[in-house]
Motif scaffolding. Sequence first.
Motif, short mmCIF file in Angstrom:
data_model
loop_
_atom_site.label_atom_id
_atom_site.label_comp_id
_atom_site.label_asym_id
_atom_site.label_seq_id
_atom_site.Cartn_x
_atom_site.Cartn_y
_atom_site.Cartn_z
N ALA A 1 7.04 -21.49 -2.71
CA ALA A 1 6.99 -20.27 -3.19
C ALA A 1 6.52 -18.63 -2.52
N GLU A 2 7.02 -17.61 -3.47
CA GLU A 2 6.71 -16.32 -3.23
C GLU A 2 5.83 -15.92 -3.18
N VAL A 3 4.92 -15.17 -1.48
CA VAL A 3 3.68 -14.34 -1.79
C VAL A 3 3.99 -13.34 -2.07
N PRO A 4 3.08 -12.88 -3.61
CA PRO A 4 3.89 -11.35 -4.10
C PRO A 4 3.26 -10.01 -3.46
N ASP A 5 3.88 -8.85 -2.96
CA ASP A 5 3.45 -7.98 -2.39
C ASP A 5 1.48 -7.24 -2.74
N ARG A 6 1.67 -7.51 -3.96
CA ARG A 6 0.73 -6.66 -4.30
C ARG A 6 -0.25 -8.06 -5.27
N PRO A 7 -1.73 -8.34 -4.94
CA PRO A 7 -2.63 -9.32 -4.99
C PRO A 7 -2.82 -9.15 -6.53
N PRO A 8 -3.17 -10.46 -7.26
CA PRO A 8 -3.40 -9.88 -8.69
C PRO A 8 -4.52 -9.26 -8.78
N SER A 9 -4.97 -8.38 -10.09
CA SER A 9 -6.03 -8.30 -10.31
C SER A 9 -7.63 -9.11 -10.73
N PRO A 10 -8.98 -9.09 -10.09
CA PRO A 10 -9.57 -10.56 -9.95
C PRO A 10 -10.17 -10.03 -11.32
N ALA A 11 -10.33 -8.99 -12.31
CA ALA A 11 -10.80 -9.24 -13.35
C ALA A 11 -10.04 -8.01 -14.51
N THR A 12 -10.16 -8.54 -15.87
CA THR A 12 -9.41 -7.27 -16.68
C THR A 12 -9.74 -6.47 -16.20
N GLY A 13 -8.29 -5.28 -16.80
CA GLY A 13 -9.13 -3.23 -16.18
C GLY A 13 -9.32 -3.23 -15.20
N SER A 14 -9.39 -4.51 -13.96
CA SER A 14 -9.70 -3.62 -12.51
C SER A 14 -9.06 -3.24 -11.35
N HIS A 15 -8.82 -2.48 -10.36
CA HIS A 15 -7.22 -1.86 -10.07
C HIS A 15 -8.14 -2.37 -8.56
N VAL A 16 -6.66 -3.27 -7.94
CA VAL A 16 -6.77 -3.89 -6.56
C VAL A 16 -6.70 -2.64 -5.81
N VAL A 17 -6.80 -1.77 -4.50
CA VAL A 17 -6.00 -0.63 -3.71
C VAL A 17 -5.21 -1.27 -2.95
N VAL A 18 -4.24 -1.15 -2.84
CA VAL A 18 -3.16 -1.48 -2.21
C VAL A 18 -3.05 0.18 -1.15
N ARG A 19 -1.65 0.19 0.10
CA ARG A 19 -1.56 0.95 1.06
C ARG A 19 -1.07 2.32 -0.12
N GLY A 20 -1.76 3.33 0.20
CA GLY A 20 -1.44 4.14 -0.34
C GLY A 20 -1.69 4.69 -1.87
N ASP A 21 -2.74 4.17 -2.08
CA ASP A 21 -3.47 4.59 -3.73
C ASP A 21 -4.45 5.78 -3.44
N CYS A 22 -4.70 6.47 -4.38
CA CYS A 22 -5.29 7.37 -4.00
C CYS A 22 -6.70 7.31 -5.61
N LEU A 23 -7.24 7.85 -5.78
CA LEU A 23 -8.21 7.70 -7.27
C LEU A 23 -7.37 8.51 -8.18
N TRP A 24 -6.56 9.82 -8.12
CA TRP A 24 -6.07 10.81 -8.53
C TRP A 24 -4.63 9.74 -9.21
#
Length: 243
Positions: A166-189
């Motif tokens: 199975a392929e491992v996704p680069d971005r982990p799935p969101s733990p809850a609906t509407g939430s956002h999991v920070v990845v490298r390069g993210d900012c609040l803007w």
Amino acid sequence: MSVRRLLLTAAAMAAVAVALTALAPDLPAMVEALAHPQRTVDQAGADAVVLAGAGLLAWLCWGWGVLGLTLTAASALPGLLGRVARSALQVVLPAGARRSAAALLGLGLGVAGPLAGVALPSTPTASAAVGSGTVDPVPDWPSTAVPDWPAFTGGTGDTVPDWPTAEVPDRPPSPATGSHVVVRGDCLWSIAETRLLEQEGRTPSSSAVATAVQAWWTANSAVIGLDPDRLLPGQVLLPPGPR
């Protein structure tokens, strides 16, 4: 020979017999050891052969001495019996032979003493039984080869894959609906701008994005901390509530 000397000699011979009985093995064991010297060496060592030879030689000398003593006592008898005993004494035990017998008897006692602790085998042991074919020899090494690595015992017989299929996704799935999991390069803007674009379906204005950034920071201040520009990969940000 006087009667006193004869009695003293008999007492000495009796003492020698006691000493031989205590120091040397029994006669059947010595005869058996000398009859099969190689087997004796294999089972009890070379000292057992030396002990058997010295002990048997000492017993022969002792028996020779007893025969001479008996003939000496019989030679004092009158008549034909005395004459026969004296003649036999000159043949069986001359003076030189008596001295040699005494020396050999002393040698036998001297050798039997230090070797008295060596035990002679009285019955054939397992090694003799192996030679006769009644007992199977024990192999030095196991006959079955031991594998260097255990074989795979899976039910289907397929080999174990080195990596997961199975392929491992680069971005982990969101733990809850509407939430956002920070990845490298993210900012609040960028997070606020992307979320407004998804909600409104058009590019939001800069003022709207700035307001949304403030709302995201307020809702997640416990996760982000005092610096809104410092986001760490893996942080889970909850969307702000309705305005």
